[in-house]
Write an enzyme that holds these catalytic residues in place. Structure first.
Site, mmCIF file in Angstrom:
data_model
loop_
_atom_site.group_PDB
_atom_site.id
_atom_site.type_symbol
_atom_site.label_atom_id
_atom_site.label_comp_id
_atom_site.label_asym_id
_atom_site.label_seq_id
_atom_site.Cartn_x
_atom_site.Cartn_y
_atom_site.Cartn_z
ATOM 1 N N HIS A 164 0.825 -1.216 0.000
ATOM 2 C CA HIS A 164 0.000 0.000 0.000
ATOM 3 C C HIS A 164 0.854 1.257 0.000
ATOM 4 O O HIS A 164 2.036 1.240 0.342
ATOM 5 C CB HIS A 164 -0.932 0.024 1.221
ATOM 6 C CG HIS A 164 -0.217 0.119 2.532
ATOM 7 N ND1 HIS A 164 0.491 -0.922 3.074
ATOM 8 C CD2 HIS A 164 -0.089 1.149 3.410
ATOM 9 C CE1 HIS A 164 1.013 -0.554 4.223
ATOM 10 N NE2 HIS A 164 0.689 0.715 4.454
ATOM 11 N N ARG A 198 4.629 6.114 14.163
ATOM 12 C CA ARG A 198 4.748 6.688 12.812
ATOM 13 C C ARG A 198 4.201 8.099 12.787
ATOM 14 O O ARG A 198 3.092 8.342 13.274
ATOM 15 C CB ARG A 198 3.982 5.826 11.810
ATOM 16 C CG ARG A 198 4.330 6.171 10.368
ATOM 17 C CD ARG A 198 3.527 5.366 9.375
ATOM 18 N NE ARG A 198 2.281 6.034 9.060
ATOM 19 C CZ ARG A 198 1.236 5.464 8.460
ATOM 20 N NH1 ARG A 198 1.292 4.179 8.141
ATOM 21 N NH2 ARG A 198 0.149 6.145 8.207
ATOM 22 N N ASP A 223 0.383 4.852 1.970
ATOM 23 C CA ASP A 223 -0.415 5.189 3.157
ATOM 24 C C ASP A 223 -1.606 6.092 2.832
ATOM 25 O O ASP A 223 -1.470 7.106 2.156
ATOM 26 C CB ASP A 223 0.467 5.870 4.216
ATOM 27 C CG ASP A 223 1.409 4.883 4.874
ATOM 28 O OD1 ASP A 223 1.002 3.729 5.102
ATOM 29 O OD2 ASP A 223 2.565 5.263 5.154
ATOM 30 N N HIS A 225 4.701 0.016 0.336
ATOM 31 C CA HIS A 225 5.389 -0.809 1.339
ATOM 32 C C HIS A 225 4.433 -1.845 1.898
ATOM 33 O O HIS A 225 3.208 -1.710 1.780
ATOM 34 C CB HIS A 225 5.961 0.063 2.461
ATOM 35 C CG HIS A 225 4.927 0.867 3.186
ATOM 36 N ND1 HIS A 225 4.327 1.972 2.635
ATOM 37 C CD2 HIS A 225 4.368 0.717 4.414
ATOM 38 C CE1 HIS A 225 3.457 2.482 3.482
ATOM 39 N NE2 HIS A 225 3.444 1.727 4.575
HETATM 40 C C1 SIN Z 1 2.947 0.810 7.969
HETATM 41 O O1 SIN Z 1 2.327 0.355 7.014
HETATM 42 O O2 SIN Z 1 3.029 2.016 8.183
HETATM 43 C C2 SIN Z 1 3.631 -0.136 8.927
HETATM 44 C C3 SIN Z 1 4.884 -0.678 8.359
HETATM 45 C C4 SIN Z 1 5.570 -1.615 9.321
HETATM 46 O O3 SIN Z 1 5.171 -1.704 10.493
HETATM 47 O O4 SIN Z 1 6.518 -2.284 8.911
#
Ligand code: SIN
Length: 276
Positions: free
Chosen positions: A101, A267, A103, A252
């Site tokens: 995805h 985050r 974000d 990611h």
């Molecule tokens: C996310 O998608 O922001 C999380 C990524 C992760 O925890 O590796």
């Protein structure tokens, strides 16, 4: 590109670089800020090691790159609505980010970037994978590029935030509101001018103007294409590592291979603009 105040070591030919020689918890000089920004533009995701950072320092680093984004549903630590908690333990049934995805692509103005600081890691595992939307787009054949270049797709969040994560109650946008937006399948990066594939299997649900069979088939082909390992890098976390990715050109997904161990971090997400 020459860097004078930081060291930049690519981790793969197409995406990702490790940055050293800087403490991002402290105020940065203009040149160092500019070089970190340039490294992000060049490599799409950058990594830092050994960054002890509290939540205020994390937000201050994020604010250098723009206003902070508030997530529509995710849990924030008390007093820090601009931060989301990333956590997995023995009680977890799902963890954030298990599908490829970009974000919050369901937002009208999806975030430009995200900065994840992970400080509790499992003994082994818990990597994050990154895919280059530039490399994925550039590798498509000319007829497929011509087909998708003018198309838009819906990016929805109810199937993720409500159905998978059970979010309900008062959300950022009001009671039971789950954002959805129509975005180009191929977006042009506002800084680099490069084109990137901008559909993802988490949020993108259907291509506008196509019938369901056509839309499902094309989206599946593009999701399979993004999953090509040659477009990827994979980050192995250590305590106090930081990953900073550009959501406009990189996707990611997290790898939850460490159950029942604990992985914990925070985050900060940076607001973005309307894709074109
Ligand atoms: C996310 O998608 O922001 C999380 C990524 C992760 O925890 O590796």
């Amino acid at each position: 590109m020459p860097y004078e105040t930081i060291q930049v070591d690519p981790v793969s030919p197409l995406i990702g670089a490790e940055i050293s020689g800087v403490d991002i918890s402290q105020p940065l000089g203009n040149q160092t800020f500019q070089e970190i920004h340039d490294a992000l533009m060049e490599h799409q995701v950058i990594f830092f090691r050994d960054q002890g950072m509290d939540l205020d320092q994390h937000k201050a680093f994020g604010r250098l790159f723009g206003e902070l984004h508030i997530h529509p549903t995710a849990k924030a630590p008390e007093g820090h609505p601009e931060i989301i908690t990333i956590h997995a333990d023995e009680n977890s049934k799902v963890v954030a980010g298990m599908k490829w995805h970009s974000d919050v692509s369901c937002d009208e103005e999806p975030p430009m970037g995200s900065i994840l600081h992970v400080h509790t890691i499992p003994d082994v595992g818990g990597d994050t994978m990154f895919a280059s939307g530039y490399a994925a787009y550039e590798a498509l054949s000319e007829p497929v590029k011509a087909l998708i270049d003018g198309l838009k797709a819906w990016n929805e969040s109810a199937q993720v935030h409500r159905d998978r994560f059970g979010a309900s109650g008062k959300l950022r946008d009001g009671e039971n509101a789950f954002p959805e937006s129509l975005h180009p399948i191929v977006r042009t990066h506002p800084v680099t001018g490069r084109k990137a594939l901008f559909v993802n299997e988490n949020f993108t649900t259907r291509i506008e103007g196509l019938n369901k069979n056509e839309s499902d088939a094309i989206l599946k082909m593009l999701y399979d294409h993004i999953a090509t390992p040659e477009f990827h890098c994979r980050f192995r976390w250590r305590e106090n590592s930081v990953a900073f990715w550009d959501n406009r050109c990189a996707q990611h997904r997290t790898v939850w291979d460490y159950y029942p161990q604990v992985r914990h971090g925070y985050r900060v997400t940076i607001a973005g603009d309307k894709p074109f």
